[in-house]
Design a protein around this motif. Structure first.
Motif, short mmCIF file in Angstrom:
data_model
loop_
_atom_site.label_atom_id
_atom_site.label_comp_id
_atom_site.label_asym_id
_atom_site.label_seq_id
_atom_site.Cartn_x
_atom_site.Cartn_y
_atom_site.Cartn_z
N UNK A 170 0.10 12.78 0.31
CA UNK A 170 0.54 12.22 -0.96
C UNK A 170 -0.53 11.22 -1.38
N UNK A 171 -0.87 11.15 -2.64
CA UNK A 171 -1.90 10.23 -3.11
C UNK A 171 -1.41 8.80 -3.15
N UNK A 172 -1.04 8.26 -1.99
CA UNK A 172 -0.52 6.89 -1.90
C UNK A 172 -1.01 6.25 -0.60
N UNK A 173 -1.34 4.96 -0.69
CA UNK A 173 -1.88 4.25 0.46
C UNK A 173 -1.56 2.76 0.39
N UNK A 174 -1.58 2.14 1.57
CA UNK A 174 -1.52 0.68 1.62
C UNK A 174 -2.74 0.14 2.37
N UNK A 175 -3.86 0.86 2.27
CA UNK A 175 -5.10 0.46 2.95
C UNK A 175 -5.62 -0.89 2.46
N UNK A 176 -5.52 -1.17 1.18
CA UNK A 176 -6.07 -2.42 0.63
C UNK A 176 -5.26 -3.64 1.07
N UNK A 177 -3.94 -3.49 1.13
CA UNK A 177 -3.06 -4.59 1.54
C UNK A 177 -1.85 -4.01 2.26
N UNK A 178 -1.71 -4.33 3.55
CA UNK A 178 -0.62 -3.79 4.36
C UNK A 178 0.73 -4.06 3.69
#
Length: 145
Positions: free
Chosen positions: A77-85
């Motif tokens: 899915x085009x979703x992430x929390x890489x930049x801020x947990x």
């Protein structure tokens, strides 16, 4: 766009019609890491799968479950929390990702700092889970069309 071959449904090959406004491309045959999946979709003029409402959830679920080969796989899915947990955003527009039911599996996303990319898990009836971005999953791309 020049050089594209369009199908009778108005979508460029290898996409097929999803609804009146979008075309979809699923690759259930080659699992990729998260960034490879994004690159694959971009190279085909689309974005990694995203959705944020129940109508689209049902539309995507029906599309995946319309074919046994598709239904057996997990997808990025085009979703992430890489930049801020803990701050989940869609990769294509940085919009906030909806949390909880009906999107995420009941115990997801985890609080692990090593699981930063979202997947539609076949083991969770294609509800969202978070995985390591270096894990492998299959790819579904969307594009306007």
């Amino acid at each position: 766009m020049a050089g594209l071959v369009y199908r009778s449904d108005g979508c460029p090959e290898p996409y097929e019609r999803l609804d009146d406004a979008r075309c979809i491309l699923a690759d259930p045959f080659k699992a990729k890491q998260y960034t490879e999946a994004i690159d694959y979709c971009n190279s085909h003029g689309g974005d990694l799968l995203t959705y944020d409402n129940c109508d689209d959830l049902l539309l995507i679920w029906d599309f995946i479950h319309s074919d046994a080969t598709l239904a057996a796989k997990s997808y990025w899915l085009g979703a992430t929390d890489q930049a801020e947990e803990g701050k989940w955003v869609f990769t294509h527009n940085q919009a906030a990702v909806p949390m909880g039911n009906p999107f995420w599996k009941h115990d997801q996303p985890s609080t692990s700092t090593s699981y930063n990319c979202a997947s539609l898990s076949s083991a969770a009836d294609h509800r969202w889970i978070d995985l390591s971005c270096t894990s492998s999953a299959n790819t579904i791309c969307l594009r306007e069309g």
